[in-house]
Design an enzyme around this catalytic site. Structure first.
Site, PDB file in Angstrom:
ATOM      1  N   ASP A   5      34.169  38.835  45.551  1.00  0.00           N
ATOM      2  CA  ASP A   5      34.238  37.523  44.904  1.00  0.00           C
ATOM      3  C   ASP A   5      33.022  36.635  45.181  1.00  0.00           C
ATOM      4  OD1 ASP A   5      36.689  37.691  43.487  1.00  0.00           O
ATOM      5  OD2 ASP A   5      37.765  37.572  45.389  1.00  0.00           O
ATOM      6  N   ASP A  60      38.562  40.965  36.853  1.00  0.00           N
ATOM      7  CA  ASP A  60      37.962  39.734  37.360  1.00  0.00           C
ATOM      8  C   ASP A  60      36.521  39.952  37.840  1.00  0.00           C
ATOM      9  OD1 ASP A  60      40.719  40.310  37.786  1.00  0.00           O
ATOM     10  OD2 ASP A  60      40.996  38.519  38.986  1.00  0.00           O
TER      11      ASP A  60
END
Ligand code: GLY
Length: 395
Positions: free
Chosen positions: A115, A174
């Protein structure tokens, strides 16, 4: 082109006003969103312990929920502060963002997460764009290096999640959002290895993550040794074969960025196919704020996800600028509708409420009953980004 823009605005705003009046009306709403957002983020600052990052707020208990810098959302609060500073000129927002960057910077060496694009590009990327500094450049480069350690050439992807099973290699849709950091670092340094990792990940994901209707699975499990796909499933969606709304939004945004950075028409087509899946879906409500999953069993009573709507609006505004087809008009129409509806009291919190967050009604992880119908930092970030993009398109 101008005609397209004017028609777009006519469709989405008050039926009886002229296109220019409608554009002015939405520009006024967006101006208010920046001013109101700036005030709300001062409330959010005062509700957040100085060593923590805001995460969400429970409207039932009135309690704020915070995180440390390692949570995947830690870049959104400073990123939104920077967007709001740019729009309002309020120096205190910039100062708060810079203070948070000090708490966040150690994550540049975090190799345990995929991330880092969210965490470091939404924060330091914006900070460096607004006021370039050598230390920001260094942090962004180290972040890209850390993210690149998770790339596996056999599989052709960056690993999203670690697994107890050593033969598993888990990739979630994602992850498309973390590629922008890599593209940026090739431009910043001339080191093409980041670019190569980004396009390889995008190509592998394009080959494996999508169904024939261009909806995407949430999680793919690749075999570490052979690189073949072992499982296609969900974690945050309703079912393995359902279309989790935010996942569709991440894919749309991710392939739009890939086209911007490479000009490879396959990425443009992929983004357009994803947009068509979303915009033509019978379960997309008239106000264009999606249910948390396009296949949620309790539609029309399922919770909406403002975060997915905000991401879609921002992506659609960018995508509309890359095509001359009639689709561009639809992208702008839908983005405009979303911005208008998220700006209304049904979604935009009244001043001083909502723990200081700008938007209400997002869904984090419904199957885990976590963060359901609550404010979330990324809903605010992409909403303010969409408002900024609209303002820049129509100035
Ligand atoms: N894992 C990021 C998200 O919840 O969208």
């Amino acid at each position: 082109m101008l005609c397209y823009m004017l028609v777009t605005i006519t469709v989405c705003l008050a039926q009886n006003s002229s296109p220019i009046d409608s554009r002015k009306k939405l520009s006024g709403i967006i101006h208010d969103n920046f001013a109101d957002g700036a005030k709300q983020y001062k409330v959010l600052k005062s509700a957040t312990p100085p060593d923590s990052f805001p995460r969400t707020y429970n409207p039932q208990t009135g309690k704020s929920v915070n995180s440390n810098s390692g949570w995947w959302c830690s870049g959104f609060y400073p990123g939104t502060l920077l967007y709001l500073y740019e729009q309002t000129g309020d120096q205190s927002l910039y100062n708060e963002a810079v203070r948070m960057l000090g708490l966040l910077q150690k994550e540049q060496y975090n190799k345990g997460t995929h991330d880092l694009g969210f965490m470091m590009y939404c924060s330091f990327g914006n900070a460096n764009r607004i006021k370039p500094l050598p230390e920001y450049k260094e942090i962004l480069l180290n972040s890209a290096k850390s993210l690149s350690t998770r790339f596996n050439p056999t599989i052709g992807c960056i690993k999203s999640w670690d697994s107890k099973n050593p033969s598993d290699f888990l990739v979630i849709i994602d992850n498309m959002m973390n590629l922008e950091l890599l593209f940026e670092e090739t431009k910043a340094t001339g080191d093409s290895s980041f670019y190569k990792i980004a396009v390889t990940h995008a190509n592998t994901t394009m080959n494996n993550h999508f169904r024939s209707d261009y909806s995407s699975y949430h999680v793919l499990n690749y075999d570490m040794t052979t690189g073949s796909v072992k499982e296609k499933k969900t974690a945050q969606g309703y079912a393995n074969e359902s279309a989790w709304a935010r996942g569709q939004a991440w894919g749309l945004y991710g392939y739009t960025v890939c086209y911007r950075e490479t000009k490879d028409v396959r990425y443009l087509q992929q983004a357009q196919h994803i947009a068509a899946f979303i915009l033509k879906h019978p379960n997309l409500p008239a106000d264009k704020i999606p249910y948390w999953d396009f296949n949620a069993p309790d539609i029309p009573n399922a919770p909406r996800d403002a975060s997915a709507a905000a991401i879609m609006a921002s992506a659609l505004l960018e995508l509309s600028q890359y095509t001359k087809s009639k689709d561009a008009r639809e992208y702008r129409d839908v983005a405009t509708t979303i911005i208008q509806n998220l700006s209304a009291p049904a979604y935009k919190a009244a001043a001083g409420t909502n723990g200081g967050f700008i938007l209400e009604h997002s869904v984090g992880h419904k199957p885990a009953n976590s963060e359901v119908d609550v404010p979330l930092t990324y809903a605010d970030y992409y909403f303010i980004e969409a408002c900024k993009r609209y303002k820049e398109m129509y100035k």
